[in-house]
Structures are given as structure tokens and as C-alpha cells.
Design a protein around this motif. Structure first.
Motif, mmCIF file in Angstrom:
data_model
loop_
_atom_site.group_PDB
_atom_site.id
_atom_site.type_symbol
_atom_site.label_atom_id
_atom_site.label_comp_id
_atom_site.label_asym_id
_atom_site.label_seq_id
_atom_site.Cartn_x
_atom_site.Cartn_y
_atom_site.Cartn_z
ATOM 1 N N ASN A 160 -56.222 -49.756 25.310
ATOM 2 C CA ASN A 160 -56.220 -49.521 23.864
ATOM 3 C C ASN A 160 -56.343 -48.033 23.550
ATOM 4 O OD1 ASN A 160 -56.288 -50.830 21.131
ATOM 5 N ND2 ASN A 160 -58.204 -49.702 21.024
ATOM 6 N N TYR A 161 -57.248 -47.334 24.257
ATOM 7 C CA TYR A 161 -57.384 -45.893 24.042
ATOM 8 C C TYR A 161 -56.133 -45.146 24.491
ATOM 9 C CZ TYR A 161 -62.214 -45.602 22.447
ATOM 10 O OH TYR A 161 -63.364 -45.684 21.702
ATOM 11 N N PHE A 162 -55.474 -45.647 25.533
ATOM 12 C CA PHE A 162 -54.217 -45.025 25.965
ATOM 13 C C PHE A 162 -53.195 -45.056 24.838
ATOM 14 C CE2 PHE A 162 -49.884 -45.838 27.468
ATOM 15 C CZ PHE A 162 -49.616 -44.649 28.136
ATOM 16 N N PHE A 163 -53.050 -46.235 24.204
ATOM 17 C CA PHE A 163 -52.109 -46.344 23.099
ATOM 18 C C PHE A 163 -52.523 -45.449 21.936
ATOM 19 C CE2 PHE A 163 -50.376 -50.306 24.963
ATOM 20 C CZ PHE A 163 -49.030 -50.084 24.715
ATOM 21 N N MET A 164 -53.802 -45.460 21.598
ATOM 22 C CA MET A 164 -54.273 -44.672 20.461
ATOM 23 C C MET A 164 -54.057 -43.180 20.684
ATOM 24 S SD MET A 164 -55.377 -46.447 17.923
ATOM 25 C CE MET A 164 -56.237 -47.880 17.332
ATOM 26 N N LEU A 165 -54.428 -42.681 21.861
ATOM 27 C CA LEU A 165 -54.268 -41.264 22.141
ATOM 28 C C LEU A 165 -52.802 -40.884 22.286
ATOM 29 C CD1 LEU A 165 -57.258 -40.711 24.618
ATOM 30 C CD2 LEU A 165 -57.114 -40.078 22.212
ATOM 31 N N SER A 166 -52.002 -41.792 22.857
ATOM 32 C CA SER A 166 -50.562 -41.541 22.958
ATOM 33 C C SER A 166 -49.940 -41.454 21.569
ATOM 34 C CB SER A 166 -49.877 -42.645 23.772
ATOM 35 O OG SER A 166 -50.337 -42.663 25.102
ATOM 36 N N LEU A 167 -50.386 -42.334 20.669
ATOM 37 C CA LEU A 167 -49.891 -42.289 19.294
ATOM 38 C C LEU A 167 -50.325 -41.017 18.585
ATOM 39 C CD1 LEU A 167 -50.328 -46.013 18.163
ATOM 40 C CD2 LEU A 167 -48.194 -44.705 18.145
ATOM 41 N N LEU A 168 -51.549 -40.549 18.866
ATOM 42 C CA LEU A 168 -52.002 -39.295 18.268
ATOM 43 C C LEU A 168 -51.118 -38.134 18.709
ATOM 44 C CD1 LEU A 168 -53.999 -37.498 16.709
ATOM 45 C CD2 LEU A 168 -55.424 -37.466 18.784
ATOM 46 N N ILE A 169 -50.848 -38.053 20.013
ATOM 47 C CA ILE A 169 -49.994 -36.981 20.531
ATOM 48 C C ILE A 169 -48.587 -37.094 19.953
ATOM 49 C CG2 ILE A 169 -48.917 -36.045 22.616
ATOM 50 C CD1 ILE A 169 -51.455 -36.971 24.128
ATOM 51 N N ALA A 170 -48.057 -38.338 19.919
ATOM 52 C CA ALA A 170 -46.725 -38.543 19.332
ATOM 53 C C ALA A 170 -46.739 -38.198 17.847
ATOM 54 C CB ALA A 170 -46.280 -39.991 19.548
ATOM 55 N N GLY A 171 -47.861 -38.500 17.173
ATOM 56 C CA GLY A 171 -47.984 -38.154 15.755
ATOM 57 C C GLY A 171 -47.943 -36.655 15.542
ATOM 58 N N ILE A 172 -48.555 -35.901 16.454
ATOM 59 C CA ILE A 172 -48.504 -34.441 16.364
ATOM 60 C C ILE A 172 -47.068 -33.956 16.523
ATOM 61 C CG2 ILE A 172 -49.171 -32.315 17.569
ATOM 62 C CD1 ILE A 172 -51.881 -33.676 18.156
ATOM 63 N N LEU A 173 -46.333 -34.531 17.489
ATOM 64 C CA LEU A 173 -44.930 -34.158 17.677
ATOM 65 C C LEU A 173 -44.093 -34.534 16.452
ATOM 66 C CD1 LEU A 173 -44.361 -35.227 21.405
ATOM 67 C CD2 LEU A 173 -44.818 -32.935 20.520
ATOM 68 N N LEU A 174 -44.423 -35.674 15.836
ATOM 69 C CA LEU A 174 -43.692 -36.115 14.645
ATOM 70 C C LEU A 174 -43.917 -35.170 13.478
ATOM 71 C CD1 LEU A 174 -42.050 -38.507 13.264
ATOM 72 C CD2 LEU A 174 -44.280 -39.325 12.494
ATOM 73 N N TRP A 175 -45.158 -34.728 13.300
ATOM 74 C CA TRP A 175 -45.501 -33.904 12.145
ATOM 75 C C TRP A 175 -45.110 -32.440 12.314
ATOM 76 C CZ3 TRP A 175 -47.207 -34.794 7.261
ATOM 77 C CH2 TRP A 175 -47.625 -36.092 6.959
ATOM 78 N N MET A 176 -44.918 -31.977 13.542
ATOM 79 C CA MET A 176 -44.617 -30.564 13.755
ATOM 80 C C MET A 176 -43.401 -30.086 12.959
ATOM 81 S SD MET A 176 -45.560 -30.003 17.794
ATOM 82 C CE MET A 176 -44.774 -28.389 17.846
ATOM 83 N N PRO A 177 -42.270 -30.792 12.985
ATOM 84 C CA PRO A 177 -41.119 -30.325 12.197
ATOM 85 C C PRO A 177 -41.350 -30.411 10.690
ATOM 86 C CG PRO A 177 -40.455 -31.927 13.871
ATOM 87 C CD PRO A 177 -41.938 -31.995 13.766
ATOM 88 N N ILE A 178 -42.309 -31.232 10.277
ATOM 89 C CA ILE A 178 -42.551 -31.432 8.846
ATOM 90 C C ILE A 178 -43.422 -30.331 8.260
ATOM 91 C CG2 ILE A 178 -43.573 -32.993 7.127
ATOM 92 C CD1 ILE A 178 -42.818 -35.321 8.941
ATOM 93 N N VAL A 179 -44.481 -29.944 8.985
ATOM 94 C CA VAL A 179 -45.430 -28.976 8.419
ATOM 95 C C VAL A 179 -45.258 -27.567 8.977
ATOM 96 C CG1 VAL A 179 -47.136 -30.764 7.956
ATOM 97 C CG2 VAL A 179 -47.218 -29.532 10.124
ATOM 98 N N SER A 180 -44.443 -27.416 10.025
ATOM 99 C CA SER A 180 -44.215 -26.086 10.588
ATOM 100 C C SER A 180 -42.922 -25.499 10.045
ATOM 101 C CB SER A 180 -44.151 -26.156 12.114
ATOM 102 O OG SER A 180 -43.789 -24.899 12.654
#
Length: 271
Positions: A147-167
Motif C-alpha cells: 500500500n505504501y509502495f502505491f502511495m509513494l509511487s503515486l506521490l512521485i508520479a503526481g510530482i511529475l504530473l504537476w511539473m509541466p503545470i506549475v513550472s
């Protein structure tokens, strides 16, 4: 009712000391070890801290335990972990270390690939929808590390998703708007599934045995408690919880990505 239930949990169960230690270590690295100009804005440092506090709220606070009892709190976890924390972390992160690393060819290629908007987009939504397939979700919630693997993987993927939006380094204003709108559209189907499905999707919120196994992940001695306590942990209508979660996710992503959409032209490549 929820307050009465939580009173039965030990303080160390409700507040995850391990997550707190990891975040404390990240703060040490961020403030003491990462290279950056002395004039680095205070507001960006505050933004990064707020992002990490959102991560702790999602994974280390009582929200993490309540999310195993009420599905709507799982959605609250997702909102904090995927929609609130990543943009704050991206905005506040000290990027000098990456600029230096990119002077090395292999790191430049790795970072160049990972920061492509399409890579972050596909990685995030493949992980997001895979995790929320009923059989996968039920299985993951019964194992702490998975469960933590999925959660942390989603957090990292979320950072990659948001980078083009806020940078401002990746997309021009027009492409950024398109990217943000596509992100909104790809979130909507899951929200609609939660709203329109007749009955609970996930057995860990309806099957007593699976429910107890899920709670045992963060409260190992729960099986020593009387059956009456186990029954008291399921006072919430899972279908209503699912609908509330769908509404929460839909509104949250519309508001937060809407804000990003409004500011997109101001922080875009080429401006």
C-alpha cells in the motif's frame, strides 16, 4: 461515532512516527544540504514545507487510519497526496542540485526523459487507475508495504504530473492549458464511477474479515479485541461514502486544476 472509535486506537497507531522521521530527514537535506543561492525566496521554502506537511497529513496522521474505515477519507488522502502536496513541493524545491546533475550526460538523459509531460501524464494515470481496480485495491490494502509502495509511487508520479503545470520550463501557455484540461478530463471518469456505481466497489469496506485484515495492517492487536468492537467499526454506509468520495474528488480536482489553469499563462515557457 468516529471519535468514539478512534479513542480505541493507541496514539502511536494514529500518528505514524516513521513517516515523521522520514519527513524530518527530508527537511534536513532540504535546508542544510541542498545547494542554493542565499537569496532563495523564503516563500518558496515555506511552500515546500507546506507540501511535505500535506504528505504527512495524508500518510502519517489519523487520516491514514480513518481512511481504512471511511472511503471518503481515502479520497481526502488522495487529494492531499496528489493534488495539494505535489504542486507545493515542485514550486518550493531547490532545483540547483538537478542543474548540476544534468551536467553529467547519463543524468541529463534520465531527467530529460522523466520530465517530459507525456511521461508524467501516462505514469500517473496508469498508476492511479491500476491502484483503484477493485482487486488490486483490496489486495494492496491488506499489506502495509504494498500500500505504501502505491502511495509513494503515486506521490512521485503526481510530482511529475504537476511539473509541466506549475513550472515555466516545460510548456508554453497554450500547451500548458491543453495539458491541464486533459488532466482534468482524465480524473473525471473515476469520480463518475464512484458517483454512479450502485454498491461499494471495494470489499475492504464491506467484508468484515477483509476489513479487519486491513485494519490489522496498522493495528496488529485488533484481533484481540471483542467482536462487538469490530462490528462498531462498520457504522458507515459504504455506498454513501463512495458517493461522497466521488463528489470530493471531482470538486477538488476541478478547483485545484482550475486555479492552475488560471495562472498557467503567467508561468509558461517563453514568457
Amino acid at each position: 461515532m468516529l471519535e468514539i472509535i478512534l479513542d480505541e486506537f493507541h496514539y502511536s497507531t494514529l500518528w505514524n512516527g516513521g513517516i515523521l522521521i522520514y519527513i524530518g530527514f527530508i527537511f534536513i537535506v532540504y535546508f542544510l544540504l541542498l545547494p542554493q543561492d542565499k537569496q532563495y525566496p523564503i516563500w518558496k521554502q515555506v511552500t515546500f514545507v507546506l507540501g511535505m506537511l500535506a504528505v504527512f497529513a495524508a500518510l502519517g496522521s489519523p487520516i491514514n487510519v480513518i481512511a481504512r474505515i471511511k472511503f471518503s477519507y481515502h479520497i481526502l488522502q488522495l487529494v492531499l497526496l496528489l493534488l495539494v502536496a505535489p504542486p507545493l513541493i515542485v514550486i518550493g524545491f531547490k532545483t540547483e542540485i538537478f542543474e548540476r546533475a544534468r551536467r553529467i550526460q547519463i543524468f541529463d538523459k534520465i531527467f530529460g526523459f522523466l520530465t517530459k509531460p507525456v511521461v508524467g501524464f501516462l505514469t500517473f494515470f496508469i498508476l492511479f487507475y491500476s491502484y483503484h481496480i477493485a482487486s488490486v485495491f483490496n489486495f494492496a490494502r491488506l499489506d502495509l508495504y504494498i500500500n505504501y509502495f502505491f502511495m509513494l509511487s503515486l506521490l512521485i508520479a503526481g510530482i511529475l504530473l504537476w511539473m509541466p503545470i506549475v513550472s515555466s520550463k516545460f510548456l508554453n501557455a497554450k500547451k500548458k492549458r491543453t495539458f491541464t484540461i486533459l488532466t482534468i478530463l482524465f480524473f473525471v471518469p473515476y469520480s463518475l464511477v464512484l458517483l454512479l456505481t450502485d454498491g461499494s466497489l471495494y470489499l475492504v469496506y464491506t467484508d468484515v474479515e477483509l476489513f479487519m485484515q486491513s485494519l490489522a495492517v496498522c493495528m496488529p492487536n485488533i484481533r484481540e479485541l471483542p467482536p462487538e468492537f469490530a462490528a462498531a467499526l462498520l457504522p458507515f454506509n459504504p455506498t454513501e461514502e463512495q458517493m461522497q468520495g466521488g463528489i470530493m474528488l471531482l470538486i477538488s480536482q476541478l478547483v485545484l486544476f482550475g486555479i492552475a489553469l488560471f495562472f498557467a499563462p503567467k508561468y509558461s515557457k517563453g514568457n
